[in-house]
Design an enzyme around this catalytic site. Structure first.
Site, PDB file in Angstrom:
ATOM      1  N   GLY A   1       0.775  -1.242   0.000  1.00 40.97           N
ATOM      2  CA  GLY A   1       0.000   0.000   0.000  1.00 40.97           C
ATOM      3  C   GLY A   1       0.803   1.287   0.000  1.00 40.97           C
ATOM      4  O   GLY A   1       0.272   2.354   0.315  1.00 40.97           O
TER       5      GLY A   1
ATOM      6  N   MET B   1      -3.003  -7.144  -7.642  1.00 43.27           N
ATOM      7  CA  MET B   1      -2.364  -8.238  -8.354  1.00 43.27           C
ATOM      8  C   MET B   1      -3.350  -9.182  -9.047  1.00 43.27           C
ATOM      9  O   MET B   1      -3.114 -10.376  -9.139  1.00 43.27           O
ATOM     10  CB  MET B   1      -1.461  -9.016  -7.384  1.00 43.27           C
ATOM     11  CG  MET B   1      -0.288  -8.178  -6.907  1.00 43.27           C
ATOM     12  SD  MET B   1       0.591  -7.387  -8.288  1.00 43.27           S
ATOM     13  CE  MET B   1       2.125  -6.925  -7.509  1.00 43.27           C
TER      14      MET B   1
ATOM     15  N   LEU C   1      -8.158  -7.432 -14.435  1.00 43.14           N
ATOM     16  CA  LEU C   1      -9.573  -7.075 -14.473  1.00 43.14           C
ATOM     17  C   LEU C   1     -10.191  -7.565 -15.786  1.00 43.14           C
ATOM     18  O   LEU C   1      -9.547  -7.530 -16.835  1.00 43.14           O
ATOM     19  CB  LEU C   1      -9.730  -5.557 -14.354  1.00 43.14           C
ATOM     20  CG  LEU C   1      -9.224  -4.951 -13.039  1.00 43.14           C
ATOM     21  CD1 LEU C   1      -9.237  -3.429 -13.125  1.00 43.14           C
ATOM     22  CD2 LEU C   1     -10.064  -5.432 -11.860  1.00 43.14           C
TER      23      LEU C   1
ATOM     24  N   HIS D   1       2.868   0.498 -12.945  1.00 42.67           N
ATOM     25  CA  HIS D   1       3.647  -0.703 -13.227  1.00 42.67           C
ATOM     26  C   HIS D   1       5.130  -0.384 -13.051  1.00 42.67           C
ATOM     27  O   HIS D   1       5.597   0.650 -13.542  1.00 42.67           O
ATOM     28  CB  HIS D   1       3.358  -1.170 -14.660  1.00 42.67           C
ATOM     29  CG  HIS D   1       4.073  -2.441 -14.994  1.00 42.67           C
ATOM     30  ND1 HIS D   1       3.651  -3.662 -14.516  1.00 42.67           N
ATOM     31  CD2 HIS D   1       5.200  -2.677 -15.704  1.00 42.67           C
ATOM     32  CE1 HIS D   1       4.491  -4.597 -14.946  1.00 42.67           C
ATOM     33  NE2 HIS D   1       5.430  -4.024 -15.659  1.00 42.67           N
TER      34      HIS D   1
ATOM     35  N   ASP E   1      -6.799  -0.806 -20.040  1.00 47.21           N
ATOM     36  CA  ASP E   1      -7.726  -1.365 -21.029  1.00 47.21           C
ATOM     37  C   ASP E   1      -7.872  -2.850 -20.732  1.00 47.21           C
ATOM     38  O   ASP E   1      -7.435  -3.326 -19.686  1.00 47.21           O
ATOM     39  CB  ASP E   1      -7.254  -1.056 -22.456  1.00 47.21           C
ATOM     40  CG  ASP E   1      -5.939  -1.739 -22.793  1.00 47.21           C
ATOM     41  OD1 ASP E   1      -5.508  -2.632 -22.021  1.00 47.21           O
ATOM     42  OD2 ASP E   1      -5.348  -1.390 -23.826  1.00 47.21           O
TER      43      ASP E   1
ATOM     44  N   GLU F   1       7.851   5.792  -8.389  1.00 50.41           N
ATOM     45  CA  GLU F   1       6.416   5.485  -8.460  1.00 50.41           C
ATOM     46  C   GLU F   1       5.618   6.468  -7.617  1.00 50.41           C
ATOM     47  O   GLU F   1       4.535   6.931  -8.008  1.00 50.41           O
ATOM     48  CB  GLU F   1       6.140   4.056  -7.969  1.00 50.41           C
ATOM     49  CG  GLU F   1       6.717   2.958  -8.853  1.00 50.41           C
ATOM     50  CD  GLU F   1       6.336   1.559  -8.363  1.00 50.41           C
ATOM     51  OE1 GLU F   1       5.166   1.356  -7.996  1.00 50.41           O
ATOM     52  OE2 GLU F   1       7.218   0.675  -8.345  1.00 50.41           O
TER      53      GLU F   1
HETATM   54  C1  GAR Z   1       4.505  -1.487  -6.854  1.00 50.18           C
HETATM   55  O1  GAR Z   1       5.872  -1.605  -7.166  1.00 50.18           O
HETATM   56  C2  GAR Z   1       3.672  -1.535  -8.112  1.00 50.18           C
HETATM   57  O2  GAR Z   1       4.270  -0.885  -9.188  1.00 50.18           O
HETATM   58  C3  GAR Z   1       3.607  -3.011  -8.352  1.00 50.18           C
HETATM   59  O3  GAR Z   1       3.416  -3.578  -7.084  1.00 50.18           O
HETATM   60  C4  GAR Z   1       4.019  -2.741  -6.111  1.00 50.18           C
HETATM   61  C5  GAR Z   1       3.005  -2.403  -5.062  1.00 50.18           C
HETATM   62  O4  GAR Z   1       3.594  -1.696  -4.001  1.00 50.18           O
HETATM   63  N1  GAR Z   1       2.530  -3.353  -9.229  1.00 50.18           N
HETATM   64  C6  GAR Z   1       2.573  -4.354 -10.098  1.00 50.18           C
HETATM   65  O5  GAR Z   1       3.538  -5.078 -10.228  1.00 50.18           O
HETATM   66  C7  GAR Z   1       1.325  -4.525 -10.924  1.00 50.18           C
HETATM   67  N2  GAR Z   1       1.450  -5.642 -11.806  1.00 50.18           N
HETATM   68  P1  GAR Z   1       2.700  -0.916  -2.971  1.00 50.18           P
HETATM   69  O6  GAR Z   1       1.655  -1.921  -2.456  1.00 50.18           O
HETATM   70  O7  GAR Z   1       3.650  -0.520  -1.876  1.00 50.18           O
HETATM   71  O8  GAR Z   1       2.065   0.242  -3.658  1.00 50.18           O
END
Ligand code: GAR
Length: 202
Positions: free
Chosen positions: A12, A89, A92, A108, A140, A173
């Site tokens: 999160g 994860m 959709l 991502h 999408d 991110e």
């Molecule tokens: C993040 O690095 C996000 O980019 C990745 O999961 C992590 C979640 O971290 N998402 C994916 O890999 C989507 N396929 P967070 O729970 O600390 O935000």
């Protein structure tokens, strides 16, 4: 103010970055609901600490359509108009995506279209790319395939491990996600082919 629902499955930290940016007034939105498909996700507890309404809708043992029916009901009940996937994860379905056309964002941890799917930071490290980063895109019906809103670049160092690389990507991110949502909410934009095109600022 836009009403945002966040879907997450884990830690999160991207949710927190969005929540902070909204609280500081940098993004004209309010996170009105956090939904997790994993009841034990630390991100749910973080949302509760901030006083954001949360709901756990376990996906385990449910067919995708069944699970998504519950998701959609919760999002509609909270009158959500934007959905942000933050470490969510699960893929959709096209029907879910159609319920929020061009109103679902995902983050991502790679420079799409390179390294879609799981464990993208490790994929990039193993491939030996010299730069990677993160991508915020509209969702999408495909996997990590929608129109790109923001990308931020991170250099891969010779002494990186997948973990150290992932940590530096995560910092970016936390900048990219609020930046993308802010852009979409404050600028005029449209989609041309695959491209998100922003109108010039007045
Ligand atoms: C993040 O690095 C996000 O980019 C990745 O999961 C992590 C979640 O971290 N998402 C994916 O890999 C989507 N396929 P967070 O729970 O600390 O935000």
């Amino acid at each position: 103010k836009a009403r945002v629902g966040v879907l997450l499955s884990g830690r999160g930290s991207n949710f927190l970055a969005l929540a902070e940016a909204c609280r500081r007034g940098e993004v004209p939105a309010e996170i009105v609901l956090v939904v997790s498909n994993r009841p034990e996700a630390p991100g749910l507890a973080k949302a509760q600490e901030l006083g954001v309404p949360t709901v756990a809708i376990p996906s385990k043992g449910l067919a995708r359509e069944e699970h998504e029916k519950h998701l959609l009901a919760a999002l509609h009940q909270a009158q959500v108009d934007w959905v942000c996937l933050a470490g969510y994860m699960r893929l959709l379905s096209p029907q879910f995506v159609a319920a929020f056309p061009n109103r679902i964002l995902n983050i991502h941890p790679a420079l799409l279209p390179a390294f879609p799917g799981l464990d993208a930071q490790r994929q990039a490290w193993e491939y030996g790319v010299k730069v990677s980063g993160c991508t915020v895109h509209l969702v999408d019906a495909g996997c990590d395939s929608g129109p790109i809103v923001v990308q931020r670049v991170v250099e891969v160092r010779d002494d990186d491990t997948p973990e150290t690389l992932a940590a530096r990507i995560l910092e970016q991110e936390h900048i990219a996600y609020p930046q993308a949502l802010r852009l979409l909410l404050t600028r005029r934009w449209h989609i041309e082919g695959r491209r998100v095109v922003f109108a010039r600022e007045a």
